[in-house]
Design an enzyme around this catalytic site. Structure first.
Site, PDB file in Angstrom:
ATOM      1  N   LYS A  94       0.867  -1.186   0.000  1.00 14.36           N
ATOM      2  CA  LYS A  94       0.000   0.000   0.000  1.00 14.36           C
ATOM      3  C   LYS A  94       0.893   1.222   0.000  1.00 14.36           C
ATOM      4  O   LYS A  94       2.055   1.158   0.429  1.00 14.36           O
ATOM      5  CB  LYS A  94      -0.866  -0.013   1.264  1.00 14.36           C
ATOM      6  CG  LYS A  94      -2.100   0.846   1.203  1.00 14.36           C
ATOM      7  CD  LYS A  94      -3.315   0.116   0.675  1.00 14.36           C
ATOM      8  CE  LYS A  94      -4.523   1.000   0.635  1.00 14.36           C
ATOM      9  NZ  LYS A  94      -5.711   0.333   0.127  1.00 14.36           N
ATOM     10  N   GLY A 194     -20.568   6.934   5.539  1.00 12.90           N
ATOM     11  CA  GLY A 194     -19.621   7.275   4.474  1.00 12.90           C
ATOM     12  C   GLY A 194     -20.207   6.894   3.139  1.00 12.90           C
ATOM     13  O   GLY A 194     -20.291   5.709   2.803  1.00 12.90           O
ATOM     14  N   GLY A 196     -19.268   7.749  -0.087  1.00 15.38           N
ATOM     15  CA  GLY A 196     -18.387   8.159  -1.180  1.00 15.38           C
ATOM     16  C   GLY A 196     -18.541   7.202  -2.352  1.00 15.38           C
ATOM     17  O   GLY A 196     -19.635   6.709  -2.633  1.00 15.38           O
ATOM     18  N   VAL A 198     -17.721   4.086  -2.818  1.00  9.51           N
ATOM     19  CA  VAL A 198     -18.251   2.749  -2.515  1.00  9.51           C
ATOM     20  C   VAL A 198     -19.623   2.859  -1.855  1.00  9.51           C
ATOM     21  O   VAL A 198     -20.583   2.172  -2.242  1.00  9.51           O
ATOM     22  CB  VAL A 198     -17.294   1.970  -1.583  1.00  9.51           C
ATOM     23  CG1 VAL A 198     -17.868   0.604  -1.241  1.00  9.51           C
ATOM     24  CG2 VAL A 198     -15.924   1.825  -2.215  1.00  9.51           C
TER      25      VAL A 198
END
Ligand code: NAD
Length: 367
Positions: A94, A194, A196, A198
């Site tokens: 990552k 959340g 966003g 997804v």
């Protein structure tokens, strides 16, 4: 070993790098610094036994560099287990770029970042994460071939988020099947935190399947926009964790299940997209188990995106991508059962299955 989320202020108390719990055997950590563009990035390569380390790049306005280091280590470690559990021939890695994606992300910065990725000669393959778009990966692609998640126009697989959302949706259905005896989400109350890239698509799947969806986000405008678009309720209470819902779907950032929230949670199931939802895997995983809350391990059910990204490297068709993502349902059921049979947490069950594939490969048992 668990990857605790240490407070940034406490990090200096342990051995600064190798001694961090989240370091957890990382093979390599690369610090990238470029004065001209202002780039400050860290690439974590956790494990490459199964293949090159693949994981997205997150751009976030971290409070300090320790926080960024801790985040990249936790995220890249998570990718090793996610990629393993999904049956991909990929290791875990990552990257994080320190800065505000809205104001500090420039084409020059992304180009420089791409050059750093290229310098690793394919040991790390990047893609998008929070703060990144396919168009950013297109810029990276101009200077390195070790990138996936590029736009469809440039021959890539495009935005991975809809596939991630679909995987979360099927993972949630599997959890409902295990917990309630049916995977029909009609009438089930689901809180999506959340909304966003997804979260929005998850809300779409959920509303289409008849679930009663409540949404929350720090972006007020988006809450109202998504609420109106899908006919979802807007969370207005003081404490979202104590909301009276069947399913809590964390789709913002990680560590929302922590000492302050865990005892308030009323949901019977936790199933969401956010990486590293448990602030402390061992402690919080155990409390959820004791409280009878079924936790669908994040690194299992949010794997749709990496499956989609991987398709670029192995030329999978859209059907193959969706089929592999759909399989999250079966793997989730297997993990829930394995956890119960062995009296361990679902996180431990997922972790041990993922680790076994890595160990078997290392020991030459996976031919
Ligand atoms: P995104 O940046 O598009 O959306 C995140 C949303 O969460 C934003 O709308 C933001 O305003 C909101 N948010 C941030 N902090 C919040 C808080 N404290 N409370 C409520 N809302 C908050 O990111 P995304 O691509 O949708 O990813 C969401 C999560 O899923 C991240 O943790 C990401 O690492 C993980 N994930 C994403 C993918 C993918 O394919 N995009 C794949 C695997 C995992």
């Amino acid at each position: 070993m668990t990857a605790d989320l240490l407070k940034a202020s406490e990090l200096h108390k342990v051995d600064p790098v190798f001694g961090q719990v989240s370091f957890d055997g990382h093979e390599q950590v690369v610090f990238c610094n470029d004065k001209d563009t202002g780039l400050k990035a860290i690439i974590g390569i956790h494990n490459t036994v199964l293949g090159p380390a693949l994981g997205g790049t997150r751009m976030w306005n971290y409070t300090n560099e320790w926080e960024a280091l801790n985040d990249v280590l936790r995220l890249s470690r998570g990718m090793s287990f996610k990629n393993s559990l999904s049956g991909l021939n990929l290791g875990g890695g990552k990257a994080v770029i320190i800065g505000d994606a809205k104001t500090q992300k420039t084409p020059e910065l992304m180009t420089k970042f791409g050059q750093f990725v290229d310098s690793l000669s394919g040991k790390y393959i990047t893609a998008e994460d929070v703060g990144m778009e396919t168009k950013d990966m297109d810029i990276v692609r101009e200077v390195t071939k070790h990138v996936a998640g590029i736009s469809v126009e440039k021959g890539g697989s495009g935005n991975p988020s809809p596939v991630t959302a679909y995987g979360v949706f099927v993972g949630m259905k599997a959890a409902a099947k295990y917990k309630f005896g049916s995977d029909n989400l009609e009438g089930k109350k689901v809180l999506v935190q959340g909304i966003g890239h997804v979260g929005e698509v998850l809300v779409q799947h959920l509303t289409e399947s008849g679930a009663i969806v409540t949404v929350t986000d720090i972006n007020e405008e988006r809450v109202h926009q998504i609420g109106a678009k899908y006919g979802a309720k807007i969370f207005t209470g003081a404490d979202l964790y104590s909301a009276d819902v069947d399913v809590y779907a964390p789709c913002a950032l990680g560590a929302t299940i922590n000492d302050n929230t865990i005892h308030n949670i009323k949901a019977s199931i936790i199933a969401g997209a956010a990486n590293n939802q448990l602030a402390n895997e061992a402690v919080h995983g155990k409390i959820l188990k004791e409280r009878g809350i079924l936790y669908a391990p994040d690194f299992l059910i949010n794997a749709g995106g990496v499956i989609n990204v991987y398709s670029e490297l192995v030329n999978w068709s859209r059907e193959q991508v969706m089929q592999k993502t759909e399989n999250i349902y079966n793997t989730a059921l297997e993990i829930f059962k394995f956890a119960d049979d062995n009296n361990i947490t679902t996180h431990q069950a997922a972790f041990s299955m993922a680790q076994k594939r890595i160990d078997d490969t290392k020991n030459g048992l996976n031919k």
